[in-house]
Design a protein around this motif. Structure first.
Motif, PDB file in Angstrom:
ATOM      1  N   ALA A   4     -22.890 -14.883 -47.113  1.00 60.66           N
ATOM      2  CA  ALA A   4     -22.365 -15.723 -48.018  1.00 60.66           C
ATOM      3  C   ALA A   4     -21.490 -14.839 -49.045  1.00 60.66           C
TER       4      ALA A   4
ATOM      5  N   ARG B 218     -23.736 -22.664 -49.972  1.00 58.34           N
ATOM      6  CA  ARG B 218     -22.983 -21.499 -49.701  1.00 58.34           C
ATOM      7  C   ARG B 218     -22.144 -21.196 -48.287  1.00 58.34           C
TER       8      ARG B 218
ATOM      9  N   ALA C 149     -17.471 -15.485 -50.050  1.00 58.51           N
ATOM     10  CA  ALA C 149     -17.047 -15.680 -51.150  1.00 58.51           C
ATOM     11  C   ALA C 149     -15.885 -14.886 -51.610  1.00 58.51           C
TER      12      ALA C 149
ATOM     13  N   SER D  34     -19.792 -26.932 -52.744  1.00 56.46           N
ATOM     14  CA  SER D  34     -20.085 -26.246 -53.971  1.00 56.46           C
ATOM     15  C   SER D  34     -20.681 -27.465 -54.943  1.00 56.46           C
TER      16      SER D  34
ATOM     17  N   TRP E 188     -22.595 -23.947 -43.852  1.00 49.68           N
ATOM     18  CA  TRP E 188     -23.033 -23.628 -45.187  1.00 49.68           C
ATOM     19  C   TRP E 188     -24.537 -23.481 -45.379  1.00 49.68           C
TER      20      TRP E 188
END
Length: 307
Positions: A294, A49, A298, A44, A63
């Motif tokens: 992503a 992401r 999330a 992060s 990621w």
């Protein structure tokens, strides 16, 4: 991870872990939840992401930087072949040594963990054979070592409880992945050329080329289960045939490309849609898939309370 007091080691290729072209890092750690939280915090802060979180024999997280680069973190909690542990994880972590900003196994344990990797894969890559020689370890023949490992576990009842735990864990993991496959299916109906190779290469660090397929329905299902990418491209002659070609495909991601080059994409699972003129539909489709994945992760992270 040091700030969270989580013991870990980088298992292989640690000399190049900071190279710009390195996209895969292999760790050994016993605290999976803590390792994931630490990795999420670091990602992060770097603007990355999460686009994949799955469990194979190890835990695998990927990621994405929002463009074309991916970083994969593979975390093993035990080094094993099938259900047989090759070495003691606690000993490797207890005897680790510092290297730059992270931890690595001692030379003796590195040879052992490298041997475990070779045994699990069933063949010896040249770079690993050279590494074993550099470490002063004898050559590793996977077939011979597998037999030795099986006999050692058979003759030592103290190892049987761990074997049973791995059998039960793998059984639970199998049924979970049947319900929640790690891979995706993509169906493209197009009235013009589509760069399939370019699309596959754009996602190769997320879905390795060895795990990509476009065969029968059974092969597509198997590819999805194993965490791969199944791509089907259907060429049509006229634009009016596009809706019928895509209808009922059942793919996770569905795309239509008009003769003019206009691209329409739907995320069947997540509900997202995209429509625009596209000079390179293969790249735009790959970008859409990454954005969609992503967003899914999330949302899942927010539900779990992970930032």
């Amino acid at each position: 991870m040091d700030e969270r007091s989580i013991p870990f080691v980088v298992l292989r290729n640690y000399e190049h872990v900071f190279d710009s072209d390195t996209s895969d890092v292999d760790l050994l750690a016993m605290d999976v939840a803590g390792t994931f939280m630490a990795a999420c915090d670091a990602a992060s802060s770097s603007g990355l992401r999460l686009v994949q979180r799955t469990r194979f024999v190890n835990h695998s997280w990927v990621w994405w930087d929002g463009r074309r680069e991916f970083i994969r973190l593979d975390v093993d909690t035990a080094l094993r072949w099938r259900w047989l542990e090759v070495c003691d994880t606690r000993s490797v972590l207890r005897e680790r040594s510092r290297h730059c900003e992270f931890w690595i196994p001692t030379a003796k344990n590195e040879a052992t963990t490298l041997g475990a990797h070779i045994i699990a894969r069933g063949f010896v890559e040249e770079r690993y054979a050279k590494r074993l020689e550099w470490l002063g370890a004898p050559p590793c023949d996977p077939a011979i070592e597998r037999r030795k490992l099986a006999v050692a576990h058979l003759l030592n009842p103290l190892r049987w409880p761990r074997v049973i735990r791995h059998v039960l864990s793998d059984t639970r993991r199998y049924f979970f992945r049947r319900r929640n496959p790690a891979g995706i299916t993509v169906h493209v109906a197009t009235a013009t050329e589509f760069d399939s190779d370019g699309f596959r290469n754009a996602l190769r660090n997320l879905f390795p080329l060895a795990k990509q397929a476009n065969g029968s329905a059974n092969e597509r299902s198997r590819t999805r289960f194993t965490g791969g990418l199944s791509l089907t491209v259907q060429r049509v002659q006229f634009a009016k045939q596009l809706p019928a070609a895509i209808r009922g495909s059942g793919a996770d991601f569905q795309a239509m490309i008009e003769p003019t080059g206009r691209l329409h994409i739907a995320d069947a699972a997540g509900g997202g849609m995209f429509s625009a003129e596209s000079d390179k539909p293969s790249d735009d489709l790959a970008q859409f898939i990454c954005v969609s994945l992503a967003r899914r992760h999330a949302r899942a992270s927010r539900k779990r309370g992970v930032s």
